[in-house]
Design a protein around this motif. Structure first.
Motif, short mmCIF file in Angstrom:
data_model
loop_
_atom_site.label_atom_id
_atom_site.label_comp_id
_atom_site.label_asym_id
_atom_site.label_seq_id
_atom_site.Cartn_x
_atom_site.Cartn_y
_atom_site.Cartn_z
N LEU A 168 21.51 16.23 13.80
CA LEU A 168 22.14 16.46 12.51
C LEU A 168 21.03 16.45 11.45
CD1 LEU A 168 25.16 16.69 11.64
CD2 LEU A 168 25.01 14.31 10.89
N THR A 169 20.96 17.50 10.66
CA THR A 169 19.90 17.57 9.65
C THR A 169 20.07 16.45 8.63
OG1 THR A 169 21.11 19.00 8.11
CG2 THR A 169 19.88 20.09 9.89
N GLU A 177 22.76 17.34 6.15
CA GLU A 177 24.12 17.19 6.67
C GLU A 177 24.53 15.72 6.74
OE1 GLU A 177 24.42 21.06 9.66
OE2 GLU A 177 23.44 19.21 10.34
N GLN A 191 25.18 14.38 3.21
CA GLN A 191 26.46 14.86 2.68
C GLN A 191 27.64 14.10 3.29
OE1 GLN A 191 27.48 18.94 3.62
NE2 GLN A 191 28.91 19.09 1.90
N ALA A 192 27.59 13.87 4.62
CA ALA A 192 28.68 13.16 5.30
C ALA A 192 28.81 11.73 4.77
CB ALA A 192 28.43 13.15 6.80
#
Length: 494
Positions: free
Chosen positions: A458-459, A462, A465-466
């Protein structure tokens, strides 16, 4: 096979005795349950905090929540706020919620630690009940099947015993007033009967020892050895005192503040505040500890402080011959994580199925029970030690000593697995799940030395943001809830 247990005698009232009598009478209607207690002796009763398992017991006993809260001056509990445990000035919450995925590429704490971004706040902000606690909000569960969090209660222990006593008597429990002065033994070493001060005798097939620290049957009569945990948990005294409410909202959590030689608790009940100071007498004398407690109070004390003396540990076996120890008679772990009532409930939860399955349990069933309860004490012991051994405080002798003490091997292995690989190892008979262990690790700033390479799937963008979305969602959900006070008033008005 052993002898059939048809007549059960509970020795001692209080929380343990009346919990046992109520549960046994409810689950074993064909058995006779009698409880003997003496008003002369009284009970150890201070403000009690619990954790969510108690709600399972209440469901099984058919207890209405509003009725229970009214009768016990109860409030809701989302968890515990720990102040000054790692260093002075820091605090964190251990609450009854989840912290997302604990392993794999979606591991929430793994991404939080990997990003190391102060703008994300604390890991606790990724846990709904921790956010609720910090805001003083509360709302009941919409559905037990789809619960977003869990909760427990604070209540007056003496009133809780009175509440359970009424329920037990309604369900056929016989109460006998009297002081036990002698115990009649069987030929095999078990207990045949009890002699009371007025000359009466009570016979029974199974005896439940709920006689508190005196352990009248398990300790004094059967001389079952005591396994001492004070090498790891040196606190051995507690001052307790109620105080007036301070005029602010009731907190839906327990507060545990680390002090010079122990810690102080603060528990909000609906009519008062429960306060206490748990300390190690080898580091602090009783009078000075009393003074430190009184300085912690938010309001005027409502009584003189009471002193309790204890040793942490448990009986080598909780079930010996035809005697089962529950509550303080079986052992005691300091109340840092509110486990006293849980251990009573756990003992009953494992005893009752044995009695339901066989009227005459044999050696194998008794050994299994004893092994399980020993493990339960050990697992909770390790969890409590965790709060101490991770401290960065070196400002007093207690904190210097607990930071360098040799740990039980079971805890040492868990810490190794966490530090080396981020594994939250769990044994059987755990009292606290992996989310709870993670809450303490995170709150104490104790992180693994290596990150799981799978997190890179997962970058960083990403993952960030999560985490931000989850944090914002929980903040919004909690902000929309009523205050704890408002919700409690609504429930009590039913």
């Amino acid at each position: 096979m052993g002898s059939a247990y048809k007549r059960i005698v509970v020795v001692g009232g209080g929380t343990a005795g009346w919990m046992a009598a109520t549960a046994l009478a409810t689950a074993l209607p064909a058995h006779t349950v009698e409880l003997v207690e003496s008003e002369e002796i009284g009970v150890i009763g201070v403000g009690e905090a619990t954790f969510p398992a108690i709600r399972n017991l209440h469901r099984l006993l058919g207890i209405d929540e509003a009725e229970f809260l009214r009768a016990t001056q109860g409030t809701y509990k989302l968890g515990i706020e720990f102040r000054d445990w790692r260093v002075r000035g820091e605090h964190y919450f251990h609450t009854f919620g989840d912290l997302g995925d604990l392993s794999g590429p979606d591991c929430l704490w793994g991404h939080f630690r990997r990003l190391d971004d102060a703008s994300l706040g604390t890991l606790g902000e990724q846990c709904l009940p921790s956010v609720m606690a910090s805001m003083g909000r509360f709302q009941g569960l919409a559905s037990e099947e789809n619960k977003p969090f869990n909760y427990a209660y604070h209540f007056d222990a003496v009133l809780y015993a009175v509440f359970l006593r009424k329920l037990a008597l309604q369900r056929g429990v016989r109460r006998t007033e009297g002081r036990v002065v002698d115990v009649r033994r069987r030929a095999d070493g078990g207990v045949a009967g009890l002699k009371l001060a007025d000359g009466r005798e009570l016979a029974g097939d199974l005896f439940i020892d709920c006689s508190g620290f005196s352990a009248l049957l398990l300790g004094r009569t059967l001389n079952e050895p005591f396994i001492d945990f004070s090498h790891w948990l040196p606190v051995d005294r507690a001052w307790a005192v109620p105080s007036e409410p301070d005029g602010t909202d009731m907190t839906p959590y327990t507060r545990a503040t680390a002090l010079e030689a122990g810690w102080a608790w603060r528990i909000s009940l609906s009519s008062r505040i429960g306060n206490g100071h748990v300390f190690a007498s080898r580091y602090l004398d009783e009078e000075r500890a009393r003074e430190q407690l009184l300085r912690q109070l938010d309001g005027r004390p409502l009584a003189e402080p009471r002193l309790l003396r204890f040793t942490t540990g448990h009986r080598q076996r909780c079930w010996v011959h035809n005697v089962v120890g529950l509550g303080l008679a079986s052992g005691f772990l300091e109340p840092l994580e509110s486990t006293s009532i849980f251990l009573i409930q756990s003992g009953l939860g494992h005893l009752i199925p044995v009695l339901q399955e066989s009227p005459a349990p044999g050696a194998a069933e008794i050994e299994h029970y004893n092994t399980g309860m020993t493990r339960q004490f050990e697992r909770i012991r390790d969890f409590i030690i965790l709060h101490y051994c991770l401290t960065a405080r070196r400002d007093s002798a207690l904190w210097r000593d607990v930071a360098s003490m040799e740990l039980p091997e079971t805890l040492a292995f868990k810490l190794h697995a966490w530090r080396q690989a981020g594994v939250l190892h769990q044994y059987a008979w755990e009292g606290f799940d992996a989310h709870s262990w993670l809450a303490i690790h995170a709150g104490m700033g104790h992180w693994p030395e290596r990150a799981d390479p799978g997190l890179e799937e997962l970058t960083r963008a990403e993952a960030s943001q999560a985490l931000r979305q989850r944090r914002a969602r929980f903040a919004a959900v909690a902000a929309a809830m009523p205050s704890h006070d408002a919700y409690l008033r609504r429930v009590l008005a039913r």
